[in-house]
Design a protein around this motif. Structure first.
Motif, PDB file in Angstrom:
ATOM      1  N   SER A 160       0.827  -1.212   0.000  1.00 47.14           N
ATOM      2  CA  SER A 160       0.000   0.000   0.000  1.00 47.14           C
ATOM      3  C   SER A 160       0.857   1.256   0.000  1.00 47.14           C
ATOM      4  CB  SER A 160      -0.938  -0.012   1.207  1.00 47.14           C
ATOM      5  OG  SER A 160      -0.197  -0.022   2.420  1.00 47.14           O
ATOM      6  N   TRP A 161       2.008   1.216   0.702  1.00 52.45           N
ATOM      7  CA  TRP A 161       2.835   2.410   0.811  1.00 52.45           C
ATOM      8  C   TRP A 161       3.533   2.770  -0.499  1.00 52.45           C
ATOM      9  CZ3 TRP A 161       7.660   0.707  -0.257  1.00 52.45           C
ATOM     10  CH2 TRP A 161       8.015  -0.596   0.131  1.00 52.45           C
ATOM     11  N   LYS A 162       3.501   1.872  -1.491  1.00 53.04           N
ATOM     12  CA  LYS A 162       4.001   2.250  -2.813  1.00 53.04           C
ATOM     13  C   LYS A 162       3.072   3.282  -3.452  1.00 53.04           C
ATOM     14  CE  LYS A 162       5.534  -0.607  -5.842  1.00 53.04           C
ATOM     15  NZ  LYS A 162       5.648  -1.749  -6.779  1.00 53.04           N
ATOM     16  N   MET A 163       1.789   3.189  -3.144  1.00 54.34           N
ATOM     17  CA  MET A 163       0.797   4.096  -3.704  1.00 54.34           C
ATOM     18  C   MET A 163       0.691   5.386  -2.893  1.00 54.34           C
ATOM     19  SD  MET A 163      -3.195   3.335  -4.683  1.00 54.34           S
ATOM     20  CE  MET A 163      -3.813   3.250  -2.996  1.00 54.34           C
ATOM     21  N   ILE A 164       0.670   5.236  -1.562  1.00 46.78           N
ATOM     22  CA  ILE A 164       0.567   6.405  -0.680  1.00 46.78           C
ATOM     23  C   ILE A 164       1.281   6.079   0.621  1.00 46.78           C
ATOM     24  CG2 ILE A 164      -1.706   5.615   0.119  1.00 46.78           C
ATOM     25  CD1 ILE A 164      -2.452   8.537   0.593  1.00 46.78           C
ATOM     26  N   PRO A 165       2.222   6.926   1.086  1.00 45.18           N
ATOM     27  CA  PRO A 165       2.985   6.629   2.296  1.00 45.18           C
ATOM     28  C   PRO A 165       2.096   6.458   3.518  1.00 45.18           C
ATOM     29  CG  PRO A 165       3.971   8.451   1.090  1.00 45.18           C
ATOM     30  CD  PRO A 165       2.655   8.177   0.443  1.00 45.18           C
ATOM     31  N   MET A 166       2.508   5.569   4.402  1.00 46.47           N
ATOM     32  CA  MET A 166       1.754   5.318   5.625  1.00 46.47           C
ATOM     33  C   MET A 166       1.615   6.582   6.468  1.00 46.47           C
ATOM     34  SD  MET A 166       2.588   2.462   8.552  1.00 46.47           S
ATOM     35  CE  MET A 166       2.805   1.219   7.274  1.00 46.47           C
ATOM     36  N   LEU A 167       2.670   7.385   6.509  1.00 48.98           N
ATOM     37  CA  LEU A 167       2.633   8.612   7.302  1.00 48.98           C
ATOM     38  C   LEU A 167       1.574   9.571   6.777  1.00 48.98           C
ATOM     39  CD1 LEU A 167       3.797  10.329   9.565  1.00 48.98           C
ATOM     40  CD2 LEU A 167       5.515  11.200   7.944  1.00 48.98           C
ATOM     41  N   ALA A 168       1.460   9.692   5.441  1.00 49.03           N
ATOM     42  CA  ALA A 168       0.456  10.576   4.852  1.00 49.03           C
ATOM     43  C   ALA A 168      -0.948  10.118   5.221  1.00 49.03           C
ATOM     44  CB  ALA A 168       0.623  10.615   3.333  1.00 49.03           C
ATOM     45  N   VAL A 169      -1.179   8.804   5.152  1.00 44.06           N
ATOM     46  CA  VAL A 169      -2.493   8.255   5.520  1.00 44.06           C
ATOM     47  C   VAL A 169      -2.799   8.549   6.981  1.00 44.06           C
ATOM     48  CG1 VAL A 169      -3.836   6.136   5.800  1.00 44.06           C
ATOM     49  CG2 VAL A 169      -2.400   6.446   3.781  1.00 44.06           C
ATOM     50  N   ASP A 170      -1.814   8.317   7.852  1.00 44.31           N
ATOM     51  CA  ASP A 170      -2.031   8.518   9.284  1.00 44.31           C
ATOM     52  C   ASP A 170      -2.312   9.983   9.615  1.00 44.31           C
ATOM     53  OD1 ASP A 170      -1.721   5.850   9.754  1.00 44.31           O
ATOM     54  OD2 ASP A 170       0.392   5.987  10.313  1.00 44.31           O
ATOM     55  N   VAL A 171      -1.595  10.892   8.990  1.00 40.79           N
ATOM     56  CA  VAL A 171      -1.824  12.318   9.243  1.00 40.79           C
ATOM     57  C   VAL A 171      -3.234  12.721   8.827  1.00 40.79           C
ATOM     58  CG1 VAL A 171      -1.166  14.652   8.522  1.00 40.79           C
ATOM     59  CG2 VAL A 171       0.599  12.991   9.125  1.00 40.79           C
ATOM     60  N   ILE A 172      -3.671  12.267   7.643  1.00 40.15           N
ATOM     61  CA  ILE A 172      -5.013  12.597   7.143  1.00 40.15           C
ATOM     62  C   ILE A 172      -6.083  12.077   8.096  1.00 40.15           C
ATOM     63  CG2 ILE A 172      -6.685  12.133   5.310  1.00 40.15           C
ATOM     64  CD1 ILE A 172      -4.297  12.094   3.346  1.00 40.15           C
ATOM     65  N   PHE A 173      -5.928  10.826   8.532  1.00 34.09           N
ATOM     66  CA  PHE A 173      -6.966  10.223   9.367  1.00 34.09           C
ATOM     67  C   PHE A 173      -6.932  10.756  10.801  1.00 34.09           C
ATOM     68  CE2 PHE A 173      -7.247   7.363   5.842  1.00 34.09           C
ATOM     69  CZ  PHE A 173      -8.571   6.916   5.860  1.00 34.09           C
ATOM     70  N   ILE A 174      -5.774  11.089  11.305  1.00 32.64           N
ATOM     71  CA  ILE A 174      -5.698  11.661  12.656  1.00 32.64           C
ATOM     72  C   ILE A 174      -6.357  13.036  12.689  1.00 32.64           C
ATOM     73  CG2 ILE A 174      -4.114  12.620  14.370  1.00 32.64           C
ATOM     74  CD1 ILE A 174      -2.207  10.310  13.723  1.00 32.64           C
ATOM     75  N   LEU A 175      -6.058  13.869  11.707  1.00 34.60           N
ATOM     76  CA  LEU A 175      -6.675  15.199  11.657  1.00 34.60           C
ATOM     77  C   LEU A 175      -8.192  15.090  11.501  1.00 34.60           C
ATOM     78  CD1 LEU A 175      -4.128  17.152   9.404  1.00 34.60           C
ATOM     79  CD2 LEU A 175      -4.428  17.313  11.891  1.00 34.60           C
ATOM     80  N   THR A 176      -8.633  14.163  10.643  1.00 35.04           N
ATOM     81  CA  THR A 176     -10.076  13.954  10.465  1.00 35.04           C
ATOM     82  C   THR A 176     -10.723  13.500  11.768  1.00 35.04           C
ATOM     83  OG1 THR A 176      -9.734  13.339   8.142  1.00 35.04           O
ATOM     84  CG2 THR A 176     -11.828  12.709   9.148  1.00 35.04           C
ATOM     85  N   SER A 177     -10.073  12.570  12.463  1.00 36.46           N
ATOM     86  CA  SER A 177     -10.620  12.053  13.727  1.00 36.46           C
ATOM     87  C   SER A 177     -10.705  13.141  14.787  1.00 36.46           C
ATOM     88  CB  SER A 177      -9.762  10.886  14.228  1.00 36.46           C
ATOM     89  OG  SER A 177      -9.754   9.822  13.298  1.00 36.46           O
ATOM     90  N   LEU A 178      -9.710  14.028  14.837  1.00 35.22           N
ATOM     91  CA  LEU A 178      -9.738  15.120  15.815  1.00 35.22           C
ATOM     92  C   LEU A 178     -10.905  16.065  15.541  1.00 35.22           C
ATOM     93  CD1 LEU A 178      -5.931  15.972  16.133  1.00 35.22           C
ATOM     94  CD2 LEU A 178      -7.396  14.823  17.820  1.00 35.22           C
ATOM     95  N   LEU A 179     -11.177  16.338  14.270  1.00 30.89           N
ATOM     96  CA  LEU A 179     -12.325  17.172  13.921  1.00 30.89           C
ATOM     97  C   LEU A 179     -13.633  16.499  14.328  1.00 30.89           C
ATOM     98  CD1 LEU A 179     -11.281  18.509  10.387  1.00 30.89           C
ATOM     99  CD2 LEU A 179     -11.507  19.841  12.493  1.00 30.89           C
ATOM    100  N   VAL A 180     -13.713  15.198  14.105  1.00 29.38           N
ATOM    101  CA  VAL A 180     -14.919  14.446  14.474  1.00 29.38           C
ATOM    102  C   VAL A 180     -15.130  14.480  15.988  1.00 29.38           C
ATOM    103  CG1 VAL A 180     -15.874  12.107  14.617  1.00 29.38           C
ATOM    104  CG2 VAL A 180     -14.946  12.948  12.455  1.00 29.38           C
ATOM    105  N   VAL A 181     -14.057  14.291  16.740  1.00 30.60           N
ATOM    106  CA  VAL A 181     -14.155  14.348  18.208  1.00 30.60           C
ATOM    107  C   VAL A 181     -14.640  15.723  18.650  1.00 30.60           C
ATOM    108  CG1 VAL A 181     -12.817  14.323  20.352  1.00 30.60           C
ATOM    109  CG2 VAL A 181     -12.439  12.554  18.623  1.00 30.60           C
ATOM    110  N   GLY A 182     -14.147  16.775  18.007  1.00 28.00           N
ATOM    111  CA  GLY A 182     -14.586  18.127  18.340  1.00 28.00           C
ATOM    112  C   GLY A 182     -16.068  18.345  18.064  1.00 28.00           C
ATOM    113  N   VAL A 183     -16.544  17.840  16.920  1.00 31.39           N
ATOM    114  CA  VAL A 183     -17.969  17.974  16.580  1.00 31.39           C
ATOM    115  C   VAL A 183     -18.823  17.231  17.588  1.00 31.39           C
ATOM    116  CG1 VAL A 183     -19.736  17.421  14.862  1.00 31.39           C
ATOM    117  CG2 VAL A 183     -17.523  18.301  14.124  1.00 31.39           C
ATOM    118  N   PHE A 184     -18.404  16.014  17.950  1.00 29.03           N
ATOM    119  CA  PHE A 184     -19.161  15.229  18.928  1.00 29.03           C
ATOM    120  C   PHE A 184     -19.140  15.891  20.303  1.00 29.03           C
ATOM    121  CE2 PHE A 184     -19.279  11.038  16.550  1.00 29.03           C
ATOM    122  CZ  PHE A 184     -20.660  10.987  16.535  1.00 29.03           C
TER     123      PHE A 184
END
Length: 401
Positions: A160-184
């Motif tokens: 999978s990391w050949k297509m998109i680095p693991m770090l990039a995926v983790d940063v995107i999902f962590i930021l998204t999760s923090l926004l979701v926690v804030g909304v909740f």
């Protein structure tokens, strides 16, 4: 002497409830059958009878803040025994949707999730975003990369990391999760404040939360439904599937970034016999099994299983998450590179959508219903523990009134 109360109906809200699946609300003539047959409706101010008349009157401000609409588990016993076909279960489901719109920020996103015309936007925009990230970060055109001082040949390697680095995926999902926690957090605090204004909590919150957690993990209230007991196994499979996959994701995240357990990229993905991998596969099977049970239940064509687009959106999204992830693992094992990357891309988009739209979709029920149940116990609002509908099994819904 009782003082008269001035009521100003919100007719736009009534029409909105009808459009959201509560189109039978006008059939209710207040016989109270629904409250009698409900396995968990309390004796004091029972639901859904009062919600039905309030919905007919268009009392939006009262209904979107009503904690009782969240105590309902939508088993549809009330709809089955209703002698008028008013389907109180569907009406309460529509009211919960309106409550989510009220407490979520921005409310416009909640309305988009419940409207099929916005489906291309909800998935097209994140798909385009991930495509842009992949365009600037992929290693498809490279012969090798250096990881931890070691040169790794990329030819023939399906990762999978050949297509998109693991770090990039983790940063995107962590930021998204923090926004979701804030909304909740914002929505739950407002919801709790509204419940306190109606009935202040008196008992210990920790003990109430423990009791509710026990009920959630056993799905006790779902087992008490008599009309739609198939939903019990379906919901249980989805719930424990998510629990298992959450544990797996946490283990991998902690192992990579804190415990330094995964130091060599070629060692990932882990072999099938790895305990974390086994738990991941069992979780995926439980998730998909629960989804298929609920889909079968809803496609059987019975009137008691009628659902809205809002319900289907969440169910199909969860199914897509499970299927794309499971199939991607299979085709990677078979060495089909192109199909793997297509499935992994679809999996990324679906998982992101599941997380990002969590406060606006039916997934939000888990948070708001849990909050309502904790407050109900803390405020002394005991729910029924018996199943009165069994007494009506021979007499029919009309006799319950």
């Amino acid at each position: 002497m009782t003082q008269p109360m001035r009521i100003e109906p919100d007719l736009d809200f009534v029409r909105d409830v009808i459009r959201s699946g509560g189109d039978t609300v006008k059939k209710c003539f207040q016989c109270a059958t629904c409250s009698v047959v409900c396995p968990i409706s309390p004796g004091e101010e029972p639901f859904p009878r009062k919600e039905m008349i309030q919905a007919q009157w268009g009392l939006k401000d009262r209904l979107v803040r009503d904690p009782d609409i969240w105590l309902c588990h939508n088993c549809n016993d009330c709809s089955t025994y209703c002698p008028r076909g008013a389907r109180p279960g569907d009406v309460l489901n529509a009211l919960r949707q309106k409550s989510i719109e009220h407490y979520s920020v921005p409310g416009k996103l909640a309305r988009m999730v419940s409207d099929r015309k916005y489906l291309p936007h909800l998935f097209g925009i994140p798909a385009l975003f991930f495509l842009i990230v992949i365009l600037f970060t992929n290693h498809f055109g490279e012969a090798s990369i250096v990881s931890h001082g070691q040169e790794i040949k990329l030819e023939g390697l399906i990762r999978s990391w050949k297509m998109i680095p693991m770090l990039a995926v983790d940063v995107i999902f962590i930021l998204t999760s923090l926004l979701v926690v804030g909304v909740f957090a914002n929505g739950v605090l407002r919801f709790w404040k509204d419940m306190e204004a109606l009935r202040p909590a008196r008992a210990g919150l920790i003990q109430s939360a423990i009791e509710v957690a026990r009920e959630i993990f056993t799905h006790k209230n779902f087992k008490e439904c008599t009309t739609n007991q198939d939903r019990y196994l379906g919901h249980l499979g989805i719930f424990y599937g998510f629990v298992a996959l959450f544990i797996v994701t946490t283990c991998i995240f902690l192992g990579i970034y804190f415990l330094n357990l995964v130091v060599d990229i070629p060692l990932t993905p882990w072999p099938w016999y790895n305990p974390v991998k086994i738990l991941a596969n069992l979780g995926a099977i439980a998730l998909l099994g629960g989804c298929f049970l609920l889909i079968r239940n809803r496609l059987r064509g019975g009137e008691d299983t009628r659902t809205s687009y809002y319900d289907w959106f969440f169910l199909w999204l969860v199914t897509a998450v499970g299927l794309t992830g499971f199939l991607a693992e299979i085709v990677r094992g078979l060495g089909i590179a192109f199909l793997y990357y297509v499935l992994y891309f679809a999996h990324l988009v679906c998982v992101w959508a599941l997380i990002a739209y969590l406060p606006y979709s039916k997934f939000a029920h888990l948070v708001y219903r849990t909050t309502a149940l904790i407050h109900a116990k803390a405020s002394g609002r005991d729910l029924k523990s018996t199943i009165p509908v069994r007494r009506l099994s021979e007499g029919g819904g009309g006799q319950a009134a």
